[in-house]
Design an enzyme around this catalytic site. Structure first.
Site, PDB file in Angstrom:
ATOM      1  N   SER A  97      -0.657  -5.932  37.461  1.00  0.00           N
ATOM      2  CA  SER A  97      -1.482  -6.413  36.352  1.00  0.00           C
ATOM      3  C   SER A  97      -1.433  -5.430  35.178  1.00  0.00           C
ATOM      4  CB  SER A  97      -2.916  -6.629  36.864  1.00  0.00           C
ATOM      5  OG  SER A  97      -3.687  -7.350  35.948  1.00  0.00           O
ATOM      6  N   ASP A 218      -0.718 -18.482  39.622  1.00  0.00           N
ATOM      7  CA  ASP A 218      -1.587 -17.357  39.294  1.00  0.00           C
ATOM      8  C   ASP A 218      -2.474 -17.791  38.132  1.00  0.00           C
ATOM      9  OD1 ASP A 218      -2.752 -15.007  38.351  1.00  0.00           O
ATOM     10  OD2 ASP A 218      -0.947 -13.799  38.564  1.00  0.00           O
ATOM     11  N   HIS A 247      -3.465 -13.829  42.031  1.00  0.00           N
ATOM     12  CA  HIS A 247      -3.095 -12.688  41.192  1.00  0.00           C
ATOM     13  C   HIS A 247      -2.996 -11.390  41.992  1.00  0.00           C
ATOM     14  CE1 HIS A 247      -2.539 -10.726  37.366  1.00  0.00           C
ATOM     15  NE2 HIS A 247      -3.597  -9.926  37.540  1.00  0.00           N
TER      16      HIS A 247
END
Length: 267
Positions: A97, A218, A247
């Site tokens: 991320s 996601d 995610h």
């Protein structure tokens, strides 16, 4: 934070008996414990470096400087200071991320440090633009920020299962735990920093080979973003699709994630 102080402040750990260096950098809302389920697959063959982002709930909030962490550059400074303090001259880097973006910026500054970047659930920009689908409209994001401010506990309870995606209650509980550990004002501040970031203009400066790891579905990052990264990053790039949802595949599907990561590291 000086180089030596940063190792203690950000809970830096070095584990494993291998000779190759592997950095695991967690994403927003988690801490280094997010990697626990995959560590056993890599410690026999790698020297694994783990640390916590300064915004993580496991870090003393006194270390979070609201004047300093207004952009991702300060997070990049932290990463590079850690690698220098450990005297690393080369490593493979796995960033989830926001840490994927931190890795990209670090590799632009110090390309010789990185043999490969593994970008998990990465997005150079979360907001939609004229010819770009990031997944969110600005109005939607503002509603999220208001929900966080109004009732942080309720926001976490709703966001955690959405982000995990897959029906894995243990992963939802774990993600909820680390979100609750964060101080709400720091969570909101970092969220604004992340969602206001736009790294599209610098992707071409990345010459380090990259593997983009993306799940089939996601809620935070549309599949088209993986294609965008592959087409705009400046080095040799591949995409590794994960046959799962969510995610946080390292939490929800650790065995699958570990197999794909092992393959990505050796390609």
């Amino acid at each position: 934070m000086g180089n030596n102080n940063i190792l203690e402040a950000l809970n830096v750990r070095v584990v494993g008996s291998g000779t190759r260096n592997l950095v695991l950098a967690h994403g927003f809302g988690t801490d280094q414990s997010a990697w626990q389920r995959i560590l056993p697959y890599f410690t026999p063959n790698y020297r694994v470096i783990l640390y916590d982002l300064v915004c993580a709930g496991s870090v003393n909030p006194a270390h979070f400087d609201f004047r300093r962490y207004t952009t991702l550059d300060a997070f990049v400074d932290d990463l590079l200071n850690i690698l220098d303090a450990l005297n690393l001259d080369r490593c493979a880097y796995v960033g989830h991320s926001v840490s994927a973006m931190i890795g990209i910026l670090a590799a632009i500054r110090r390309p010789d440090l990185f043999s490969k970047l593994i970008l998990v659930g990465a997005s150079p920009r979360f907001l939609n633009d004229k010819d770009y689908h990031g997944g969110f409209e600005e109005g939607e994001i503002e509603k999220v920020f208001k929900a966080m401010e109004a009732n942080y506990e309720a926001w976490v309870s709703g966001f955690a299962p959405l982000a995990v995606g897959a029906d894995v209650p243990e992963a939802v509980r774990e993600f909820s735990r680390t979100l609750f550990n964060m101080r709400p004002d720091i969570t909101l501040f970092v969220s604004r920093t992340v969602f206001n970031s736009d790294l599209r203009g610098v992707l071409g400066l990345v010459k380090v080979p990259c593997c983009i790891m993306q799940t089939d579905k996601d809620v935070s990052v549309p599949a088209s973003v993986a294609d965008y990264l592959r087409d705009h990053l400046g080095g040799r790039n591949t995409i590794e699709m994960l046959e799962t949802e969510g995610h946080l595949p390292h939490l929800s599907a650790p065995w699958l994630f570990a197999q794909k990561l092992r393959r990505a590291l050796t390609r």
